[in-house]
Design a protein around this motif. Structure first.
Motif, PDB file in Angstrom:
ATOM      1  N   LEU A  52       0.843  -1.202   0.000  1.00  0.00           N
ATOM      2  CA  LEU A  52       0.000   0.000   0.000  1.00  0.00           C
ATOM      3  C   LEU A  52       0.874   1.248   0.000  1.00  0.00           C
ATOM      4  N   ASP A  53       1.863   1.250   0.854  1.00  0.00           N
ATOM      5  CA  ASP A  53       2.781   2.378   0.952  1.00  0.00           C
ATOM      6  C   ASP A  53       3.533   2.577  -0.372  1.00  0.00           C
ATOM      7  N   MET A  54       4.087   1.497  -0.901  1.00  0.00           N
ATOM      8  CA  MET A  54       4.899   1.591  -2.112  1.00  0.00           C
ATOM      9  C   MET A  54       4.077   2.060  -3.315  1.00  0.00           C
ATOM     10  N   HIS A  55       2.915   1.481  -3.535  1.00  0.00           N
ATOM     11  CA  HIS A  55       2.142   1.823  -4.738  1.00  0.00           C
ATOM     12  C   HIS A  55       1.461   3.179  -4.626  1.00  0.00           C
ATOM     13  N   ALA A 138       5.153 -10.248   1.283  1.00  0.00           N
ATOM     14  CA  ALA A 138       5.378  -9.105   2.176  1.00  0.00           C
ATOM     15  C   ALA A 138       4.651  -9.280   3.511  1.00  0.00           C
ATOM     16  N   ILE A 139       3.429  -9.773   3.470  1.00  0.00           N
ATOM     17  CA  ILE A 139       2.664  -9.967   4.703  1.00  0.00           C
ATOM     18  C   ILE A 139       3.263 -11.105   5.525  1.00  0.00           C
ATOM     19  N   SER A 140       3.566 -12.227   4.879  1.00  0.00           N
ATOM     20  CA  SER A 140       4.082 -13.401   5.591  1.00  0.00           C
ATOM     21  C   SER A 140       5.390 -13.121   6.307  1.00  0.00           C
ATOM     22  N   PHE A 141       6.255 -12.325   5.656  1.00  0.00           N
ATOM     23  CA  PHE A 141       7.568 -12.069   6.224  1.00  0.00           C
ATOM     24  C   PHE A 141       7.688 -10.688   6.845  1.00  0.00           C
ATOM     25  N   VAL A 144       8.510  -4.186   6.249  1.00  0.00           N
ATOM     26  CA  VAL A 144       8.180  -2.934   6.933  1.00  0.00           C
ATOM     27  C   VAL A 144       7.955  -1.840   5.891  1.00  0.00           C
ATOM     28  N   PRO A 145       6.785  -1.186   5.918  1.00  0.00           N
ATOM     29  CA  PRO A 145       6.529  -0.096   4.962  1.00  0.00           C
ATOM     30  C   PRO A 145       7.557   1.020   5.106  1.00  0.00           C
ATOM     31  N   HIS A 146       7.886   1.634   3.987  1.00  0.00           N
ATOM     32  CA  HIS A 146       8.832   2.746   3.987  1.00  0.00           C
ATOM     33  C   HIS A 146       8.413   3.822   4.993  1.00  0.00           C
ATOM     34  N   ALA A 147       7.132   4.097   5.074  1.00  0.00           N
ATOM     35  CA  ALA A 147       6.616   5.134   5.975  1.00  0.00           C
ATOM     36  C   ALA A 147       6.912   4.824   7.448  1.00  0.00           C
TER      37      ALA A 147
END
Length: 151
Positions: A52-55, A138-141, A144-147
């Motif tokens: 979500l953060d990346m896109h 991303a969820i399984s591991f 961490v979002p950039h934000a």
């Protein structure tokens, strides 16, 4: 939240294979903004904070209006903010992402077929499938979002 592991380091060949699919999708001829909207919508459905953060950031860099990004989750009610192809792609992304619930009905296929060629439908479905795979990684591991980095 902290990352569980860095799958790119542990399985670089697997990460590279996913990257190869991403490279294919990006050269497919589908508009990059349309793909980013689809990636963001799939990530919303899957609740993937990292993606979500990346896109969201990628769409902002591509000059997309904050209003369009903010209303993506409610695109059906957003009126003319989303064009015909975007609406078809988003509807297709939702039904394919929720395949266990939807079974991808014929009316959804007919709707996407009305505005996308056969090749575009295949490439769009590959893009949706890829984003679902990335979300699950991303969820399984716990990427961490950039934000959230440095907070």
């Amino acid at each position: 939240m902290s990352a569980r592991l860095d799958y790119n380091q542990i399985a670089p060949a697997g990460a590279k294979a996913l990257g190869g699919v991403y490279g294919y999708v990006m050269q497919s001829g589908l508009p990059s903004v349309l793909l980013e909207l689809v990636y963001l919508r799939v990530s919303q459905i899957n609740n993937c904070a990292y993606c979500l953060d990346m896109h969201t950031r990628d769409l902002l860099k591509k000059g997309q209006q904050i209003e369009k990004i903010a209303l993506l989750q409610a695109w059906r009610e957003a009126g003319p903010l989303f064009d015909e192809r975007e609406r078809a792609a988003l509807a297709w992304a939702e039904t394919v992402t929720r395949v266990a619930e939807t079974g991808v009905p014929s009316d959804a296929y007919d709707a996407v077929s009305a505005v996308f060629s056969e090749r575009e439908r295949v490439d769009l479905t590959i893009a949706i499938s890829l984003m679902n795979a990335y979300n699950r990684m991303a969820i399984s591991f716990r990427n961490v979002p950039h934000a959230a980095i440095g907070r």
